[in-house]
Design an enzyme around this catalytic site. Structure first.
Site, PDB file in Angstrom:
ATOM      1  N   HIS A  58      -6.942   8.988   6.943  1.00  0.00           N
ATOM      2  CA  HIS A  58      -6.804   9.788   5.733  1.00  0.00           C
ATOM      3  C   HIS A  58      -8.197  10.144   5.201  1.00  0.00           C
ATOM      4  CE1 HIS A  58      -6.789   5.553   4.117  1.00  0.00           C
ATOM      5  NE2 HIS A  58      -7.804   6.086   3.461  1.00  0.00           N
TER       6      HIS A  58
HETATM    7  P1  TYD Z   1      -3.827   2.425   2.945  1.00  0.00           P
HETATM    8  O1  TYD Z   1      -4.858   2.954   2.039  1.00  0.00           O
HETATM    9  O2  TYD Z   1      -2.917   3.413   3.623  1.00  0.00           O
HETATM   10  O3  TYD Z   1      -4.485   1.494   4.061  1.00  0.00           O
HETATM   11  P2  TYD Z   1      -5.532   1.819   5.227  1.00  0.00           P
HETATM   12  O4  TYD Z   1      -6.339   2.991   4.800  1.00  0.00           O
HETATM   13  O5  TYD Z   1      -6.325   0.588   5.366  1.00  0.00           O
HETATM   14  O6  TYD Z   1      -4.798   2.069   6.506  1.00  0.00           O
HETATM   15  O7  TYD Z   1      -2.965   1.392   2.123  1.00  0.00           O
HETATM   16  C1  TYD Z   1      -1.957   0.580   2.713  1.00  0.00           C
HETATM   17  C2  TYD Z   1      -0.970   0.178   1.636  1.00  0.00           C
HETATM   18  O8  TYD Z   1      -1.599  -0.634   0.645  1.00  0.00           O
HETATM   19  C3  TYD Z   1      -0.350   1.356   0.921  1.00  0.00           C
HETATM   20  O9  TYD Z   1       1.035   1.081   0.801  1.00  0.00           O
HETATM   21  C4  TYD Z   1      -0.977   1.361  -0.430  1.00  0.00           C
HETATM   22  C5  TYD Z   1      -1.420  -0.064  -0.648  1.00  0.00           C
HETATM   23  N1  TYD Z   1      -2.675  -0.152  -1.391  1.00  0.00           N
HETATM   24  C6  TYD Z   1      -2.652  -0.504  -2.729  1.00  0.00           C
HETATM   25  O10 TYD Z   1      -1.596  -0.704  -3.333  1.00  0.00           O
HETATM   26  N2  TYD Z   1      -3.845  -0.606  -3.405  1.00  0.00           N
HETATM   27  C7  TYD Z   1      -5.029  -0.388  -2.797  1.00  0.00           C
HETATM   28  O11 TYD Z   1      -6.095  -0.502  -3.438  1.00  0.00           O
HETATM   29  C8  TYD Z   1      -5.029  -0.001  -1.399  1.00  0.00           C
HETATM   30  C9  TYD Z   1      -6.310   0.277  -0.672  1.00  0.00           C
HETATM   31  C10 TYD Z   1      -3.834   0.096  -0.746  1.00  0.00           C
END
Ligand code: TYD
Length: 144
Positions: A58
Site C-alpha cells: 500500500h
Molecule cells: P496493515 O497496515 O494493512 O499492515 P501491513 O502494512 O503491515 O501489512 O494493517 C494490518 C491490520 O492492522 C489492519 O487490519 C489495520 C490494523 N492496524 C491498526 O489497527 N492500527 C495500526 O496502527 C496499524 C499499522 C494497523
C-alpha cells in the site's frame, strides 16, 4: 486543499544510527524529531512473519515512516510510480525513511525478524491507498 509534495524513491534515505558498543551488548537510540525526520505519533512492530509472507502492499498520502529491522532482516520495495527500488534492512542501527506518497512492499523476512515502524500520524484507514492501480491514478493527479 494544497497539492501534496511529490516525493520519489530517491528521497527515501537510509539513515545510519549510532551504535553504542559495550562488552555487555549494544545500544541504539532513536530520538523523536532529532533522529527521525518527523514527529513520531505512533509506533508499531511486525513480528512472527511466516516465511514467504509479504506485508505492506500500500501507499500513504500523508503518513511518513521510519522503518528499522531491530532483529533479523527483510527487504522493503519502494515505488514512486515511476521508479522502484529495493532496500535490504538487516542491521538494528539502520533505518529507512519512507516519504509520503510512496508505495511499499515488505518481503523476504528472515526467521525471527522484527520490523519496527515509527509513524508520523495516528492510524487512519483513509490515508491508505491499497490498490496499485489507484496509486498510479493518485500519482498522475498529484503530478498534473
Ligand atoms: P496493515 O497496515 O494493512 O499492515 P501491513 O502494512 O503491515 O501489512 O494493517 C494490518 C491490520 O492492522 C489492519 O487490519 C489495520 C490494523 N492496524 C491498526 O489497527 N492500527 C495500526 O496502527 C496499524 C499499522 C494497523
Amino acid at each position: 486543499m494544497n497539492r501534496p509534495t511529490r516525493y520519489t524513491v530517491d528521497d527515501c534515505k537510509v539513515i545510519n544510527l549510532t551504535k553504542y558498543t559495550r562488552p555487555n551488548g549494544n545500544l541504539t537510540v532513536v530520538e523523536n524529531n532529532h533522529i527521525t525526520p518527523f514527529d513520531v505519533k505512533r509506533v508499531y512492530y511486525l513480528y512472527d512473519v511466516p516465511a514467504g509472507a509479504e506485508r505492506g502492499g500500500h501507499a500513504h498520502k500523508q503518513l511518513q515512516q521510519f522503518v528499522i529491522a531491530v532483529s533479523g532482516s527483510f527487504d522493503v520495495v519502494i515505488d514512486d510510480g515511476n521508479k522502484r527500488r529495493k532496500v535490504s534492512l538487516n542491521r538494528p542501527f539502520r533505518g529507512l525513511h519512507i516519504r509520503q506518497g510512496i508505495w511499499r512492499e515488505l518481503e523476504n523476512f528472515s526467521s525471527g525478524a522484527v520490523c519496527l515502524v515509527l509513524a508520523s500520524e495516528h492510524y487512519d484507514e483513509d490515508d491508505y491507498i491499497r490498490q496499485y492501480d489507484q496509486f498510479v491514478e493518485y500519482i498522475k493527479e498529484v503530478e498534473q
